[in-house]
Write an enzyme that holds these catalytic residues in place. Structure first.
Site, PDB file in Angstrom:
ATOM      1  N   HIS A 120      46.872  29.879  38.020  1.00  0.00           N
ATOM      2  CA  HIS A 120      45.463  29.483  38.135  1.00  0.00           C
ATOM      3  C   HIS A 120      44.512  30.632  37.820  1.00  0.00           C
ATOM      4  O   HIS A 120      44.763  31.789  38.138  1.00  0.00           O
ATOM      5  CB  HIS A 120      45.180  28.955  39.545  1.00  0.00           C
ATOM      6  CG  HIS A 120      45.493  29.953  40.627  1.00  0.00           C
ATOM      7  ND1 HIS A 120      44.585  30.877  41.071  1.00  0.00           N
ATOM      8  CD2 HIS A 120      46.621  30.149  41.359  1.00  0.00           C
ATOM      9  CE1 HIS A 120      45.120  31.609  42.022  1.00  0.00           C
ATOM     10  NE2 HIS A 120      46.365  31.188  42.222  1.00  0.00           N
ATOM     11  N   ASP A 121      43.435  30.289  37.151  1.00  0.00           N
ATOM     12  CA  ASP A 121      42.307  31.194  36.914  1.00  0.00           C
ATOM     13  C   ASP A 121      42.630  32.359  35.975  1.00  0.00           C
ATOM     14  O   ASP A 121      41.875  33.324  35.913  1.00  0.00           O
ATOM     15  CB  ASP A 121      41.762  31.751  38.241  1.00  0.00           C
ATOM     16  CG  ASP A 121      41.365  30.656  39.207  1.00  0.00           C
ATOM     17  OD1 ASP A 121      40.404  29.931  38.889  1.00  0.00           O
ATOM     18  OD2 ASP A 121      42.015  30.503  40.256  1.00  0.00           O
ATOM     19  N   GLY A 138      47.835  34.649  39.651  1.00  0.00           N
ATOM     20  CA  GLY A 138      46.484  34.149  39.458  1.00  0.00           C
ATOM     21  C   GLY A 138      45.484  35.214  39.046  1.00  0.00           C
ATOM     22  O   GLY A 138      45.680  36.414  39.294  1.00  0.00           O
TER      23      GLY A 138
END
Length: 268
Positions: A120-121, A138
């Site tokens: 994520h991200d 992340g």
């Protein structure tokens, strides 16, 4: 448009006219896929995901799944993938978190080999190569033309600069400066300028010589890092690549990988 009869495609998914969806693929409601993109077979694309043109996703790739994050509560965060990307078998790209800005992003012309994980991200640039089983936690940022070796794990919030080369089987817990190479087991270290990679990208001998001098000033001069950055900006003010390096170094939050001394280096 070509959709195999065994594929499951939500009627609200947005597919360009010449998209190919192979056997046993699953495409979710909020997905859009651009022209010329092909899902070979057994590919899952879910969540609020945008895939650009002429991408090629191989069997068991999974794009747009929820982030592996305990605070994620089903918010409509995104994955945005650009054009001309290759995602080989079992690649996973997770959508973002609200806390991390809401978008996991992959640029253009990237090659992600089998079992690569993009958490994520993460924000990945253009013309990247990530070898088999490279894994990103992340909030990682990777610059254009970087190469990440196989079986390498990168800690959350780490940045890898443009044109950097990270060797295989590394544990990367701190930033790697642009134009450099890093390698080495549990805690990778920087080993000077990425000569071979930069030559392949068309850098001249004069440009390489300037980067070498700047690297030595920044990381091998014995000065405190802030002072080295100040000296490099003064000496190399007219060299855009050095300015890119000093800006990157000045912006580090996790610190930079340690540089080996001259007696250990393998610079050409």
């Amino acid at each position: 448009m070509e959709i195999h009869p065994t594929a499951v495609v939500h009627p609200k998914a947005e597919l360009a006219d010449d998209v190919v969806i192979g056997p046993y693929c699953v495409v979710g409601e909020h997905v859009s896929i651009g022209r010329g993109t092909k899902l070979v077979s057994h590919v899952s694309v879910d969540g609020w995901t945008e895939i650009g043109e002429r991408c090629h996703l191989y069997p068991f790739a999974s794009v747009g799944g929820p982030p592996q994050h305990l605070h994620y509560k089903g918010e409509p965060t995104k994955v945005v993938i650009g054009n001309d990307n290759i995602l080989r078998e079992y690649v996973t790209v997770n959508r973002a978190t609200v806390q991390g800005g809401g978008v996991t992003r992959l640029g253009h012309h990237n090659f992600l080999m089998a079992y690569v994980h993009v958490a994520h991200d993460c924000h990945l640039g253009n013309h990247l190569i990530m070898a088999n089983c490279a894994n990103l936690a992340g909030h990682i940022t990777i610059g254009d033309h970087a190469i990440i070796g196989g079986l390498t794990g990168i800690h959350q919030f780490v940045r890898v600069g443009a044109y950097a080369m990270v060797g295989g089987c590394c544990g990367l817990t701190q930033d790697v400066a642009p134009f450099t190479r890093a390698a080495g087991g549990y805690r990778a270290r920087m080993y000077g300028i990425n000569y071979i990679g930069l030559k392949r990208q068309g850098f001249t001998n004069d440009q390489l010589a300037v980067l070498k001098r700047a690297y030595d000033l920044l990381f091998r001069s014995g000065h405190r890092l802030a002072e080295s950055v100040k000296l490099a900006r003064k000496e190399f003010a007219n060299h855009k690549h050095v300015m890119e390096m000093t800006d990157f170094v000045d912006g580090t939050k996790r610190g930079l990988c340690a540089s080996v001394g001259r007696d250990e280096e393998t610079d050409e």
